[in-house]
Enzyme design. Structure first.
Site, PDB file in Angstrom:
ATOM      1  N   ASP A 115      16.340  -1.748  11.295  1.00 47.83           N
ATOM      2  CA  ASP A 115      15.713  -0.585  11.968  1.00 47.83           C
ATOM      3  C   ASP A 115      16.677   0.289  12.764  1.00 47.83           C
ATOM      4  O   ASP A 115      16.267   0.968  13.700  1.00 47.83           O
ATOM      5  CB  ASP A 115      14.570  -1.048  12.909  1.00 47.83           C
ATOM      6  CG  ASP A 115      13.538  -1.871  12.170  1.00 47.83           C
ATOM      7  OD1 ASP A 115      13.301  -1.601  10.989  1.00 47.83           O
ATOM      8  OD2 ASP A 115      12.977  -2.796  12.786  1.00 47.83           O
ATOM      9  N   GLU A 126       1.768   6.906   7.322  1.00 48.93           N
ATOM     10  CA  GLU A 126       2.767   6.404   6.358  1.00 48.93           C
ATOM     11  C   GLU A 126       2.429   6.879   4.949  1.00 48.93           C
ATOM     12  O   GLU A 126       3.287   7.394   4.227  1.00 48.93           O
ATOM     13  CB  GLU A 126       2.801   4.869   6.383  1.00 48.93           C
ATOM     14  CG  GLU A 126       3.333   4.304   7.677  1.00 48.93           C
ATOM     15  CD  GLU A 126       3.556   2.795   7.622  1.00 48.93           C
ATOM     16  OE1 GLU A 126       4.348   2.315   8.434  1.00 48.93           O
ATOM     17  OE2 GLU A 126       2.941   2.116   6.794  1.00 48.93           O
ATOM     18  N   HIS A 159       9.051   2.306   9.129  1.00 51.91           N
ATOM     19  CA  HIS A 159       8.738   1.359  10.206  1.00 51.91           C
ATOM     20  C   HIS A 159       7.507   1.865  10.957  1.00 51.91           C
ATOM     21  O   HIS A 159       7.412   3.056  11.261  1.00 51.91           O
ATOM     22  CB  HIS A 159       9.938   1.241  11.147  1.00 51.91           C
ATOM     23  CG  HIS A 159       9.765   0.167  12.173  1.00 51.91           C
ATOM     24  ND1 HIS A 159       9.934  -1.166  11.888  1.00 51.91           N
ATOM     25  CD2 HIS A 159       9.398   0.239  13.472  1.00 51.91           C
ATOM     26  CE1 HIS A 159       9.689  -1.877  12.975  1.00 51.91           C
ATOM     27  NE2 HIS A 159       9.368  -1.057  13.946  1.00 51.91           N
ATOM     28  N   SER A 209       0.838  -1.208   0.000  1.00 47.72           N
ATOM     29  CA  SER A 209       0.000   0.000   0.000  1.00 47.72           C
ATOM     30  C   SER A 209       0.872   1.257   0.000  1.00 47.72           C
ATOM     31  O   SER A 209       0.507   2.266  -0.601  1.00 47.72           O
ATOM     32  CB  SER A 209      -0.979  -0.007   1.179  1.00 47.72           C
ATOM     33  OG  SER A 209      -0.322   0.171   2.403  1.00 47.72           O
ATOM     34  N   ASN A 210       2.028   1.205   0.653  1.00 50.63           N
ATOM     35  CA  ASN A 210       2.946   2.359   0.603  1.00 50.63           C
ATOM     36  C   ASN A 210       3.525   2.527  -0.801  1.00 50.63           C
ATOM     37  O   ASN A 210       3.635   3.641  -1.301  1.00 50.63           O
ATOM     38  CB  ASN A 210       4.072   2.199   1.621  1.00 50.63           C
ATOM     39  CG  ASN A 210       3.625   2.564   3.020  1.00 50.63           C
ATOM     40  OD1 ASN A 210       3.509   3.740   3.351  1.00 50.63           O
ATOM     41  ND2 ASN A 210       3.329   1.553   3.826  1.00 50.63           N
ATOM     42  N   ASN A 262      13.891   3.282   4.653  1.00 50.55           N
ATOM     43  CA  ASN A 262      12.873   2.314   5.059  1.00 50.55           C
ATOM     44  C   ASN A 262      11.802   3.035   5.883  1.00 50.55           C
ATOM     45  O   ASN A 262      12.041   4.113   6.411  1.00 50.55           O
ATOM     46  CB  ASN A 262      13.516   1.203   5.897  1.00 50.55           C
ATOM     47  CG  ASN A 262      12.529   0.142   6.323  1.00 50.55           C
ATOM     48  OD1 ASN A 262      11.669  -0.279   5.534  1.00 50.55           O
ATOM     49  ND2 ASN A 262      12.613  -0.294   7.572  1.00 50.55           N
ATOM     50  N   LEU A 312      17.014  -8.310   5.173  1.00 51.74           N
ATOM     51  CA  LEU A 312      18.110  -7.403   5.509  1.00 51.74           C
ATOM     52  C   LEU A 312      18.853  -7.056   4.221  1.00 51.74           C
ATOM     53  O   LEU A 312      19.123  -7.935   3.397  1.00 51.74           O
ATOM     54  CB  LEU A 312      19.041  -8.134   6.483  1.00 51.74           C
ATOM     55  CG  LEU A 312      19.953  -7.302   7.368  1.00 51.74           C
ATOM     56  CD1 LEU A 312      19.154  -6.326   8.235  1.00 51.74           C
ATOM     57  CD2 LEU A 312      20.780  -8.224   8.257  1.00 51.74           C
TER      58      LEU A 312
HETATM   59  C1  GRF Z   1       4.190  -0.797   6.721  1.00 49.54           C
HETATM   60  O1  GRF Z   1       3.459  -0.697   7.876  1.00 49.54           O
HETATM   61  C2  GRF Z   1       5.631  -0.420   6.964  1.00 49.54           C
HETATM   62  O2  GRF Z   1       5.797   0.445   8.035  1.00 49.54           O
HETATM   63  C3  GRF Z   1       6.297  -1.732   7.271  1.00 49.54           C
HETATM   64  O3  GRF Z   1       5.598  -2.688   6.504  1.00 49.54           O
HETATM   65  C4  GRF Z   1       4.295  -2.237   6.233  1.00 49.54           C
HETATM   66  C5  GRF Z   1       4.080  -2.366   4.771  1.00 49.54           C
HETATM   67  O4  GRF Z   1       2.754  -2.195   4.404  1.00 49.54           O
HETATM   68  N1  GRF Z   1       7.714  -1.674   6.997  1.00 49.54           N
HETATM   69  P1  GRF Z   1       2.361  -2.116   2.885  1.00 49.54           P
HETATM   70  O5  GRF Z   1       2.862  -3.386   2.187  1.00 49.54           O
HETATM   71  O6  GRF Z   1       3.003  -0.888   2.306  1.00 49.54           O
HETATM   72  O7  GRF Z   1       0.871  -2.030   2.874  1.00 49.54           O
END
Ligand code: GRF
Length: 190
Positions: A146, A175, A105, A14-15, A103, A88
């Site tokens: 992280d 995000e 988180h 989704s990001n 990245n 990693l």
């Molecule tokens: C997000 O919550 C991000 O913070 C973490 O993994 C998740 C990925 O979600 N690293 P998506 O695949 O972008 O929906």
């Protein structure tokens, strides 16, 4: 010449979707490639929908060959964006792209980060600890999970009775709002 973004993702994406949307008609940058270690990742479908090329690789290729470095090199990639990527990052990539791999988180690092802290485990740990606030962290990537330098954090309140779904949703909203803009700001400086 537009700056070129590569996105690494292992799952839903989704990001990745928000970043592809943000840069679809952008004057100065574009998403040039989506890479995944998971051939079934939904992110690959999302990339297809945006007509963004994809590359699927396996762990052996990633850790024991220069294939991925070469793929990125050929496409003149300027920044690597990890978006729900579970592996990693190996040394050859870190060396080739110093301070150019970032990245996201779903917590306020350094809290609730590190190996094994991903997905629902993060939100469950936050709820178990009865935190009244959580947030998101966008950070540079180094050889540890992280631990790279923090670039940006945003916070939200956890209300009494908030379920894991609600906490997750609040984090995701932040995000989706901030990750594309942080990528854009970093690219401006490159
Ligand atoms: C997000 O919550 C991000 O913070 C973490 O993994 C998740 C990925 O979600 N690293 P998506 O695949 O972008 O929906």
């Amino acid at each position: 010449m537009k700056k070129r973004i590569a996105i690494f993702a292992s799952g839903s994406g989704s990001n990745a979707q928000k970043i592809m949307e943000y840069f679809k008609y952008h004057d100065h940058a574009e998403v040039a490639l989506v890479l995944s270690n998971n051939p079934d990742a939904y992110v690959l479908q999302r990339a297809d929908n945006f007509e963004v090329p994809t590359h699927v690789f396996d762990k052996h290729e990633f850790y024991h060959t220069d294939t991925i470095v070469n793929v990125l090199d050929k496409l003149n990639i300027d920044i690597i964006v990890l978006a729900g990527f579970i592996l990693l990052v190996p040394k050859n990539l870190l060396q080739k792209y110093p301070n150019k791999i970032i990245n996201i988180h779903p917590a306020l690092l350094p809290a609730y980060g590190g190996k094994g802290m991903y997905g629902d485990r993060v939100h469950q740990a936050i709820l178990d600890a009865k935190e009244e606030e959580s947030g998101i962290t966008i950070h540079f990537v180094n050889e540890h999970f992280d631990e790279g330098e923090v670039i940006y954090q945003a916070r939200f309140r956890i209300e009494p009775g908030d379920s894991i779904e609600i906490v997750k949703f609040k984090g995701q909203q932040l995000e989706h709002l901030h990750y594309p803009k942080v990528v854009e700001n970093l690219l401006k400086k490159m």
